[in-house]
Design a protein around this motif. Structure first.
Motif, short mmCIF file in Angstrom:
data_model
loop_
_atom_site.label_atom_id
_atom_site.label_comp_id
_atom_site.label_asym_id
_atom_site.label_seq_id
_atom_site.Cartn_x
_atom_site.Cartn_y
_atom_site.Cartn_z
N THR A 156 0.82 -1.20 0.04
CA THR A 156 -0.19 0.15 -0.11
C THR A 156 1.00 1.40 -0.03
O THR A 156 0.63 2.22 -0.73
CB THR A 156 -1.02 0.10 1.14
OG1 THR A 156 -1.65 -1.12 1.09
CG2 THR A 156 -1.81 1.08 1.18
N TRP A 157 1.83 1.27 0.86
CA TRP A 157 2.77 2.31 0.85
C TRP A 157 3.67 2.71 -0.70
O TRP A 157 3.76 3.79 -0.97
CB TRP A 157 3.82 2.29 1.81
CG TRP A 157 3.35 2.61 3.24
CD1 TRP A 157 2.96 1.93 4.28
CD2 TRP A 157 3.35 4.04 3.71
NE1 TRP A 157 2.60 2.73 5.46
CE2 TRP A 157 2.71 4.03 5.10
CE3 TRP A 157 3.70 5.15 3.00
CZ2 TRP A 157 2.48 5.41 5.79
CZ3 TRP A 157 3.40 6.42 3.95
CH2 TRP A 157 2.75 6.34 5.04
N MET A 160 1.23 4.39 -2.58
CA MET A 160 1.11 5.60 -2.19
C MET A 160 2.37 6.64 -2.53
O MET A 160 2.44 7.71 -2.98
CB MET A 160 0.97 5.79 -0.50
CG MET A 160 -0.15 5.17 -0.23
SD MET A 160 -0.35 5.23 1.54
CE MET A 160 -0.27 6.78 2.18
N PHE A 161 3.89 6.08 -2.83
CA PHE A 161 4.90 6.76 -3.11
C PHE A 161 4.99 6.72 -4.54
O PHE A 161 6.26 7.32 -5.14
CB PHE A 161 6.06 5.88 -2.51
CG PHE A 161 6.24 6.33 -1.14
CD1 PHE A 161 6.43 7.51 -0.68
CD2 PHE A 161 6.20 5.36 -0.10
CE1 PHE A 161 6.74 7.94 0.61
CE2 PHE A 161 6.50 5.71 1.13
CZ PHE A 161 6.60 6.87 1.78
N GLN A 162 4.23 6.38 -5.52
CA GLN A 162 4.36 6.60 -6.74
C GLN A 162 4.27 7.94 -7.25
O GLN A 162 3.87 9.00 -6.79
CB GLN A 162 3.15 5.75 -7.53
CG GLN A 162 3.07 4.44 -7.31
CD GLN A 162 4.11 3.63 -8.04
OE1 GLN A 162 4.61 4.09 -9.00
NE2 GLN A 162 4.65 2.42 -7.29
N GLY A 166 0.68 8.76 -7.17
CA GLY A 166 0.54 8.49 -5.61
C GLY A 166 -0.07 9.51 -4.80
O GLY A 166 0.10 10.72 -5.32
N VAL A 167 -0.40 9.00 -3.71
CA VAL A 167 -1.22 10.25 -2.73
C VAL A 167 -0.13 11.01 -2.12
O VAL A 167 -0.52 12.16 -1.73
CB VAL A 167 -2.08 9.34 -1.88
CG1 VAL A 167 -1.21 8.64 -0.84
CG2 VAL A 167 -2.98 10.50 -1.20
N ILE A 168 1.14 10.73 -1.79
CA ILE A 168 2.09 11.53 -1.25
C ILE A 168 2.26 12.59 -2.03
O ILE A 168 2.36 13.66 -1.63
CB ILE A 168 3.12 10.40 -1.09
CG1 ILE A 168 3.06 9.49 -0.29
CG2 ILE A 168 4.32 11.47 -0.43
CD1 ILE A 168 2.53 9.53 1.32
N HIS A 170 0.76 13.75 -4.49
CA HIS A 170 -0.71 14.38 -4.70
C HIS A 170 -1.01 15.44 -3.78
O HIS A 170 -1.19 16.69 -3.67
CB HIS A 170 -1.99 13.54 -4.93
CG HIS A 170 -3.02 14.29 -4.79
ND1 HIS A 170 -3.63 14.88 -5.97
CD2 HIS A 170 -4.11 14.38 -4.04
CE1 HIS A 170 -4.85 15.52 -5.79
NE2 HIS A 170 -4.96 15.48 -4.47
#
Length: 330
Positions: A156-157, A160-162, A166-168, A170
């Protein structure tokens, strides 16, 4: 008139019994002695099969010139003595230089991860000692990272780190406007900080759970007396909480150190088989040496050196903490 002599009835014999009313059981001394060993036998067999035998095989492999040509018959690999160890600790050669750099990276990563895990876990445990509405919900939420499977959490992380979706990025770049362009988190120098974030997120709930359990043994009267004497919150934590947690923290820090220094699952799932140079932990480095270059003998020698290092550090830590405890008690 006839005199009748009445003889008193005999009292029944009293039989010694156990408090439950049943006769006291008789057990042989041999049975009592053998029972603990019988109960420990399954755990001992599991320890033997899972840890001791593979460890002995790995030590044996470190003294052999084991490459891909001897995988089918590793016991037939030529005996190399200490050659594999010489290659691993030759810091003037590429193999030794790469191992040293990986070792230093792992030390830096371990110090930061263990320190942050302990700090966050202790702060959260102390904060949640106070009674307030929603405390139970917060305690449950804080334990979620510890309850999740490692692979599911780290994958999941990784999403998120894409960089592009990724949400980070974003949040940091699109919403907050930090940085000129979205950052690469899974390659380059930022990979070290990405790995650190995942490790702390995954490890601090264990520190929180351990410290929270230890805080239950501190009498509340000590805090009330300190408050009456005018001690503030920080002085109460400094002079009451931390000294009472000293023995627990000694074990907690050691366990976190061993878990973090040997962590293989987190970098392997986060980066794959080849970690970036900035996040090349020694556990993944040994895996790459063994299973990507097929130098099983050299990889086994590195594993033995890592084992010796951890044994020395653990022994020195226990010795220092035991001496400190004796000095404090005296």
């Amino acid at each position: 008139m006839t005199n009748t002599v009445v003889t008193p009835a005999k009292e029944p014999a009293v039989r010694k019994a156990t408090p439950g009313g049943a006769p006291a059981p008789r057990r042989s001394g041999r049975r009592r002695i053998a029972l603990p060993y019988l109960l420990l036998l399954p755990a001992l067999l599991l320890e033997l099969l899972v840890h001791l035998i593979p460890m002995l095989m790995g030590i044996t492999m470190s003294f052999r010139e084991l490459t891909q040509f001897y995988i089918s018959n590793w016991s037939g690999a030529p005996w190399s003595g200490l050659d594999n160890f010489s290659v691993a600790i030759d810091f003037d050669a590429p193999v030794g230089q790469a191992l040293l750099k990986s070792f230093l990276t792992t030390c830096e990563f371990t110090v930061l991860s263990v320190g942050l895990c302990w700090l966050l876990g202790t702060a959260a445990a102390v904060f949640l000692q106070e009674n307030f509405r929603g405390r139970g919900i917060l305690r449950t939420l804080f334990l979620v990272p510890y309850a999740l499977p490692v692979y599911a959490a780290v994958i999941t992380w990784a999403f998120m780190f894409q960089r592009d979706n990724g949400v980070i990025n974003h949040v940091l770049h699109d919403q907050l406007g930090i940085g000129d362009s979205p950052a690469f988190w899974l390659i380059g120098d930022n990979s070290f900080w990405a790995l650190l974030v995942v490790s702390v997120w995954k490890g601090w709930p264990f520190a929180f759970l351990t410290v929270m359990a230890a805080l239950q043994n501190i009498p509340q009267d000590m805090y009330e007396a300190a408050a009456l004497d005018g001690a503030g919150v920080w002085n109460q934590i400094r002079h009451i909480t931390l000294p009472a947690l000293r023995s627990v923290n000694q074990v907690l820090v050691l366990v976190l150190f061993l878990w973090t220094f040997n962590d293989f699952n987190t970098p392997f799932v986060l980066f794959g088989k080849a970690a970036p140079e900035a996040a090349d932990l020694i556990s993944l480095h040994i895996y790459q040496t063994s299973f990507r270059t097929w130098n099983f003998g050299t990889g086994s020698a590195m594993s033995v050196l890592l084992l010796l290092f951890l044994l020395v550090v653990t022994g020195a830590y226990l010795l220092l903490t035991s001496r400190g405890k004796k000095a404090t008690d005296a």
